[in-house]
Design a protein around this motif. Sequence first.
Motif, PDB file in Angstrom:
ATOM      1  N   ASP A 231      -8.718  -0.920 -11.309  1.00 30.53           N
ATOM      2  CA  ASP A 231      -9.929  -0.776 -10.771  1.00 30.53           C
ATOM      3  C   ASP A 231     -10.978  -1.207 -11.777  1.00 30.53           C
ATOM      4  O   ASP A 231     -10.657  -1.911 -12.819  1.00 30.53           O
ATOM      5  CB  ASP A 231      -9.998   0.866 -10.937  1.00 30.53           C
TER       6      ASP A 231
ATOM      7  N   ARG B  95      -6.520  -8.215  -8.001  1.00 28.67           N
ATOM      8  CA  ARG B  95      -7.031  -6.858  -8.363  1.00 28.67           C
ATOM      9  C   ARG B  95      -6.621  -6.190  -7.276  1.00 28.67           C
ATOM     10  O   ARG B  95      -6.361  -4.925  -7.516  1.00 28.67           O
ATOM     11  CB  ARG B  95      -8.586  -6.933  -8.555  1.00 28.67           C
ATOM     12  N   ARG B  96      -7.011  -6.461  -5.933  1.00 23.99           N
ATOM     13  CA  ARG B  96      -6.543  -5.520  -4.899  1.00 23.99           C
ATOM     14  C   ARG B  96      -5.020  -5.377  -4.744  1.00 23.99           C
ATOM     15  O   ARG B  96      -4.887  -4.058  -4.456  1.00 23.99           O
ATOM     16  CB  ARG B  96      -7.017  -6.253  -3.646  1.00 23.99           C
TER      17      ARG B  96
ATOM     18  N   GLU C  84       0.693  -1.120   0.275  1.00 28.20           N
ATOM     19  CA  GLU C  84       0.027   0.019  -0.098  1.00 28.20           C
ATOM     20  C   GLU C  84       0.823   1.229  -0.044  1.00 28.20           C
ATOM     21  O   GLU C  84       0.430   2.441  -0.367  1.00 28.20           O
ATOM     22  CB  GLU C  84      -0.815   0.038   1.014  1.00 28.20           C
TER      23      GLU C  84
ATOM     24  N   GLU D  82      -8.083 -11.159  -5.127  1.00 26.91           N
ATOM     25  CA  GLU D  82      -7.024 -10.527  -4.275  1.00 26.91           C
ATOM     26  C   GLU D  82      -5.626  -9.849  -5.323  1.00 26.91           C
ATOM     27  O   GLU D  82      -5.229  -9.029  -4.756  1.00 26.91           O
ATOM     28  CB  GLU D  82      -6.329 -11.760  -3.701  1.00 26.91           C
TER      29      GLU D  82
ATOM     30  N   LEU E  65      -4.006  -2.939  -7.730  1.00 28.21           N
ATOM     31  CA  LEU E  65      -4.854  -1.867  -7.895  1.00 28.21           C
ATOM     32  C   LEU E  65      -5.668  -1.578  -9.122  1.00 28.21           C
ATOM     33  O   LEU E  65      -5.649  -0.736  -9.947  1.00 28.21           O
ATOM     34  CB  LEU E  65      -3.997  -0.503  -7.373  1.00 28.21           C
TER      35      LEU E  65
END
Length: 184
Positions: free
Chosen positions: A164, A158-159, A125, A156, A162
């Motif tokens: 969208d 995609r997260r 992050e 997971e 990032l």
Amino acid sequence: MTSASPGPSRLTETVDALRTALAESTDLLGSTLGGTLDEAGAAEAAADGVPRAYLDFCRVLDGVSCGPSVQLFGLEEAEEHQFYCEPVVDSPLPLSPEKLYCVGMIQEAPVYLDRADGGVLGAPEAGPDWVDAERLERLAPGIEAFFLERLADPAEYRRLALVDDELVEYDDWLKLLRRAGLSG
């Protein structure tokens, strides 16, 4: 009495499905699957202090690029990135080559294998400002679990990447996961 040999592992089955799908998908340019590390290379790397869990993973998949922002290094590339384990002045992170082994990158932040327990750690992050992160987050209990549960799982991935909603249909790794039958 003969003993039955165990079947292929979930990791091997997943990687085989991805390799088959990639071979049939000449339109996918953003995803690359590495080969496999041979026993001689693994033995030499083990003698140089490379963690066994990472070498076991590389025997099945010696690196994977899921796109521009998420990758697990192959052994050769990992060896070139161990400077990320060195302590950084004024960083609160407990960096140490004796405790960590850099195995990849997410959002320009290194991903580490904890030498003590084999867990996968990182601060994805924080992105390029990872040295300012307060701590390393536990991303998975091991590198095999990290790959299977975070990178080979579309939600997971995609997260972590990032991705969208507007870009989902354009992401090559997500296309490859679907074509390999891995879309959750």
